[in-house]
Design a protein around this motif. Structure first.
Motif, PDB file in Angstrom:
ATOM      1  N   LEU A   1       0.832  -1.203   0.000  1.00 39.42           N
ATOM      2  CA  LEU A   1       0.000   0.000   0.000  1.00 39.42           C
ATOM      3  C   LEU A   1       0.865   1.251   0.000  1.00 39.42           C
ATOM      4  N   SER A   2       0.445   2.251  -0.748  1.00 34.05           N
ATOM      5  CA  SER A   2       1.221   3.485  -0.793  1.00 34.05           C
ATOM      6  C   SER A   2       0.323   4.666  -1.141  1.00 34.05           C
ATOM      7  N   GLY A   3       0.083   5.530  -0.157  1.00 38.81           N
ATOM      8  CA  GLY A   3      -0.697   6.751  -0.379  1.00 38.81           C
ATOM      9  C   GLY A   3      -1.950   6.486  -1.193  1.00 38.81           C
ATOM     10  N   LEU A   4      -2.127   7.240  -2.279  1.00 40.17           N
ATOM     11  CA  LEU A   4      -3.275   7.047  -3.160  1.00 40.17           C
ATOM     12  C   LEU A   4      -2.939   6.128  -4.333  1.00 40.17           C
ATOM     13  N   MET A   5      -1.657   5.781  -4.466  1.00 40.92           N
ATOM     14  CA  MET A   5      -1.248   4.992  -5.641  1.00 40.92           C
ATOM     15  C   MET A   5      -1.677   3.535  -5.510  1.00 40.92           C
ATOM     16  N   ARG A   6      -1.526   2.986  -4.324  1.00 41.96           N
ATOM     17  CA  ARG A   6      -1.924   1.606  -4.085  1.00 41.96           C
ATOM     18  C   ARG A   6      -2.854   1.592  -2.899  1.00 41.96           C
ATOM     19  N   VAL A   7      -4.126   1.311  -3.158  1.00 41.51           N
ATOM     20  CA  VAL A   7      -5.127   1.395  -2.109  1.00 41.51           C
ATOM     21  C   VAL A   7      -5.985   0.138  -2.110  1.00 41.51           C
ATOM     22  N   ARG A   8      -6.828   0.027  -1.118  1.00 39.53           N
ATOM     23  CA  ARG A   8      -7.705  -1.144  -1.053  1.00 39.53           C
ATOM     24  C   ARG A   8      -9.133  -0.811  -1.474  1.00 39.53           C
ATOM     25  N   GLY A   9      -9.451   0.477  -1.479  1.00 39.34           N
ATOM     26  CA  GLY A   9     -10.778   0.888  -1.915  1.00 39.34           C
ATOM     27  C   GLY A   9     -10.619   2.025  -2.900  1.00 39.34           C
ATOM     28  N   MET A  10     -11.297   1.953  -4.040  1.00 37.76           N
ATOM     29  CA  MET A  10     -11.100   3.014  -5.036  1.00 37.76           C
ATOM     30  C   MET A  10     -12.363   3.224  -5.865  1.00 37.76           C
ATOM     31  N   ALA A  11     -12.489   4.448  -6.386  1.00 33.84           N
ATOM     32  CA  ALA A  11     -13.626   4.779  -7.240  1.00 33.84           C
ATOM     33  C   ALA A  11     -13.129   4.830  -8.680  1.00 33.84           C
ATOM     34  N   GLN A  12     -13.690   3.976  -9.514  1.00 30.29           N
ATOM     35  CA  GLN A  12     -13.228   3.887 -10.895  1.00 30.29           C
ATOM     36  C   GLN A  12     -14.104   4.668 -11.857  1.00 30.29           C
ATOM     37  N   ASN A  13     -13.459   5.364 -12.764  1.00 25.17           N
ATOM     38  CA  ASN A  13     -14.145   6.083 -13.848  1.00 25.17           C
ATOM     39  C   ASN A  13     -14.498   5.031 -14.911  1.00 25.17           C
ATOM     40  N   ASP A  14     -15.449   4.175 -14.550  1.00 25.87           N
ATOM     41  CA  ASP A  14     -15.678   2.957 -15.316  1.00 25.87           C
ATOM     42  C   ASP A  14     -16.808   3.129 -16.337  1.00 25.87           C
ATOM     43  N   ALA A  15     -16.735   2.349 -17.398  1.00 26.37           N
ATOM     44  CA  ALA A  15     -17.877   2.223 -18.297  1.00 26.37           C
ATOM     45  C   ALA A  15     -17.702   0.962 -19.118  1.00 26.37           C
ATOM     46  N   HIS A  16     -18.817   0.443 -19.585  1.00 32.33           N
ATOM     47  CA  HIS A  16     -18.802  -0.702 -20.482  1.00 32.33           C
ATOM     48  C   HIS A  16     -19.637  -0.365 -21.708  1.00 32.33           C
ATOM     49  N   ILE A  17     -19.043  -0.648 -22.850  1.00 30.32           N
ATOM     50  CA  ILE A  17     -19.732  -0.355 -24.100  1.00 30.32           C
ATOM     51  C   ILE A  17     -20.116  -1.688 -24.731  1.00 30.32           C
ATOM     52  N   TYR A  18     -21.427  -1.865 -24.922  1.00 32.38           N
ATOM     53  CA  TYR A  18     -21.949  -3.093 -25.506  1.00 32.38           C
ATOM     54  C   TYR A  18     -22.220  -2.813 -26.973  1.00 32.38           C
TER      55      TYR A  18
END
Ligand SMILES: [Zn+2]
Ligand SMILES: [Zn+2]
Length: 620
Positions: free
Chosen positions: A340-357
């Motif tokens: 783990l390191s600061g914000l670079m390696r975390v256990r909980g994160m919010a992803q700018n995610d999307a899926h295109i079908y």
């Protein structure tokens, strides 16, 4: 020195030179501590290291001594001489020299071959890596009195080793096993020229000053609390502004690109992850399950399976596609606490995610749009140095990934054509693809040259089988759906870490947590200062939350002190108000870079900020 007229080295020449520098360092250490015993010493990114068992614990002063000895040996122009030996003779020779670790390596080589050695020690330079069976003869390189088990190749002479500097000492268990003895790992940096070395050292210094953990604390961006847990950053008000503004940017861009936004829960029944293939294979990367109503539930490690459920909730015809579903999705992944390191390696994160079908015939166009979206973000944020890294499977071992190689080849062609059409730079990496489709990582560099992998994109042709994702074609029949996974702004956590370094905490106006601070010159100006503050607070500035992010500093301190404080907080605009400003309904504007814009009417200042924010301009 001959370094100046040296030509540009290729990547493999550079690694060869760095590996030669590792030998040179070991030779120097051997002269200083003749009892030294050596483990492995490979070339690595930016330099080299050597693991050593020494009679003393090295201190920073020792590094200077070793470096000096290295220079001495380098200037003696010692040749790197290669000697081949049958493996048993080699074992006897290393035994005679008291090099117990080398004897152990040789025995391992003799019994299991070099692949096992490379895997266990992290050093692929001992002998050629593709021998999976036992080795019968090995090569050594001799440099002065120092002899090392090594496949080479090396530079011809020590004088060809470029500019180097010993950097630090770390502990490293022999063969990476904590039951073994801890050796001293001595790191060095090495480059072809002194200029390149200096540039690298500058970059390290600059990265330290811009370190997101340091600035994140100084600028009140995030905090990690022992009572909440490691790897679970808490966003403070300033950090939350960064998240809100980034999320707003992505909402705007995605809306223009035809995405719909969705929201999904954070916990899910185990069953879904068996379907997706996360279970049982990725169980150790997931948080332990909780039992609810006699069922196992997991914190979600990925958003894809949830998005697929939304796709599946209604039937789809060819006319509905492409369907683009986006979410800033919170995910949880187990990382070892040491990683783990600061914000670079975390256990909980919010992803700018999307899926295109989409349909197969739409996949290229959709992938291209995703690439263009990346380049728009990068242009906006002043990220000029980036490339795509295209991971392909080894075509000879395709059955390792999936037993339908023709689908793989189809999918790769789609991605490759999109990359070519995008005109963006890319490299191809063989044998690295994820198991459900070819993937592209965007590698971006901050202004000081640190490289970050932020965004992964995949063309997935297996989801259709796992999840039964289909659409009804013009022919009335069911057809498979292609899924593009994409997350251009990565996780908030990692992207903000990047942006902190990139901007050194001095964010452009649209991102700046506090955009302006009002500073009265004397107590008698407090009343006017408050009026200015209220006008700006309510001004029509199209921030994520409408209105300017402004503060009033009416503390009983000198104006200079307040200006200094605001500069340390990297607030873009300091608005100093005194008699003249109060009279004229104006503010004296100073920028955080010390530039003095002088007095301007308050509405002119509002218009200026409005324009900067609308354009998301880097200028103040
Ligand atoms: Zn070597
Ligand atoms: Zn996905």
């Amino acid at each position: 020195m001959s370094q100046k007229n040296e030509k540009q080295l290729s990547e493999s020449e550079l690694m060869q030179m760095r590996h030669s520098a590792a030998h040179l360092m070991a030779a120097a250490v051997q002269q200083l501590w003749p009892d030294a015993r050596f483990g492995v010493g490979p070339a690595v990114k930016n330099g080299f290291y050597y693991d050593m068992d020494l009679p003393v614990q090295l201190t920073p002063e020792d590094l200077g001594k070793i470096e000096q000895k290295m220079r001495e040996l380098k200037n003696k122009k010692l040749p790197f001489e290669r000697v081949e030996l049958p493996v048993d003779d080699a074992i006897a020779e290393m035994d005679k020299r008291g090099q117990a670790y080398k004897v152990e390596l040789l025995q391992l080589l003799k019994e299991k071959g070099s692949t096992a050695v490379a895997k266990e020690t992290g050093d692929a330079d001992v002998v050629d890596t593709d021998s999976s069976g036992g080795v019968t003869s090995v090569s050594f390189y001799k440099t002065g009195d120092f002899v090392d088990l090594c496949r080479g190749p090396h530079v011809n002479s020590t004088v060809q080793i470029g500019a180097f500097k010993l950097m630090n000492i770390a502990g490293a268990y022999w063969r990476g096993n904590e039951k073994n003895k801890q050796l001293q790992r001595l790191y060095g940096a090495a480059f072809a020229t002194k200029e390149e070395l200096d540039q690298y050292l500058w970059q390290l210094e600059e990265a330290k000053k811009r370190d997101h953990r340091k600035l994140g604390q100084e600028l009140d961006i995030f905090v990690i609390s022992d009572e909440v847990g490691p790897g679970l950053p808490l966003w403070m008000p300033n950090g939350t502004v960064l998240r809100d503004e980034l999320e707003r940017l992505s909402k705007e861009e995605e809306r223009r690109d035809g995405y719909y936004r969705i929201s999904t829960p954070n916990i899910t029944k185990a069953q879904l992850y068996y379907r997706s293939g996360h279970l049982p294979f990725y169980r150790e990367d997931m948080y332990a399950p909780m039992i609810i109503d006699d069922e196992e539930y997991f914190l979600k490690p990925m958003n894809c399976p949830h998005h697929h459920q939304i796709y599946l909730a209604r039937p789809h015809s060819y006319r509905d596609l492409p369907l683009r579903l986006a979410e800033y999705g919170q995910v949880y992944r187990y990382e070892q606490s040491g990683a783990l390191s600061g914000l670079m390696r975390v256990r909980g994160m919010a992803q700018n995610d999307a899926h295109i079908y989409c349909r197969y015939d739409q996949a290229k166009e959709e992938f291209l749009r995703v690439m263009n979206l990346h380049s728009r973000y990068y242009k906006l944020l002043g990220i000029d140095d980036y490339y795509m890294r295209f991971s392909k499977p080894d075509l000879n071992k395709l059955d390792k990934y999936v037993n339908e190689p023709e689908k793989w080849i189809e999918a790769m062609n789609v991605v490759k054509e999109a990359m070519d059409e995008s005109g963006l730079p890319y490299i191809e990496a063989e044998g690295e693809a994820a198991f459900y489709g070819p993937k592209i990582d965007f590698m971006i560099k901050s202004v000081i040259g640190t490289e970050y992998a932020i965004s992964t994109n995949q063309l997935d042709f297996l989801a259709t089988e796992r999840f039964g994702l289909v659409y009804t074609g013009e022919d009335g029949k069911e057809h498979p759906v292609y899924v593009i996974h994409r997350a251009p702004l990565g996780s908030h956590e990692r992207f903000v870490a990047f942006l902190i370094e990139h901007f050194a905490g001095a964010f452009p106006t649209w991102l700046a947590p506090v955009q302006a601070v009002v500073i009265p010159i004397a107590d008698r100006h407090n009343e006017y200062a408050r009026k200015v503050y209220e006008t700006l607070f309510n001004a029509d500035i199209p921030n994520a939350i409408n209105g300017m992010r402004v503060e009033l500093d009416d503390a009983r301190e000198s104006m200079q002190k307040k200006i200094r404080k605001a500069q340390l907080q990297k607030i873009p605009y300091m608005l100093v108000v005194g008699d003249k400003e109060a009279e004229q309904g104006a503010v004296a504007v100073r920028l955080r870079n010390n530039q003095d814009l002088g007095s301007m009417p308050l509405d002119e200042f509002v218009a200026r900020v409005h324009e900067r924010v609308v354009k998301r301009s880097p200028e103040l």
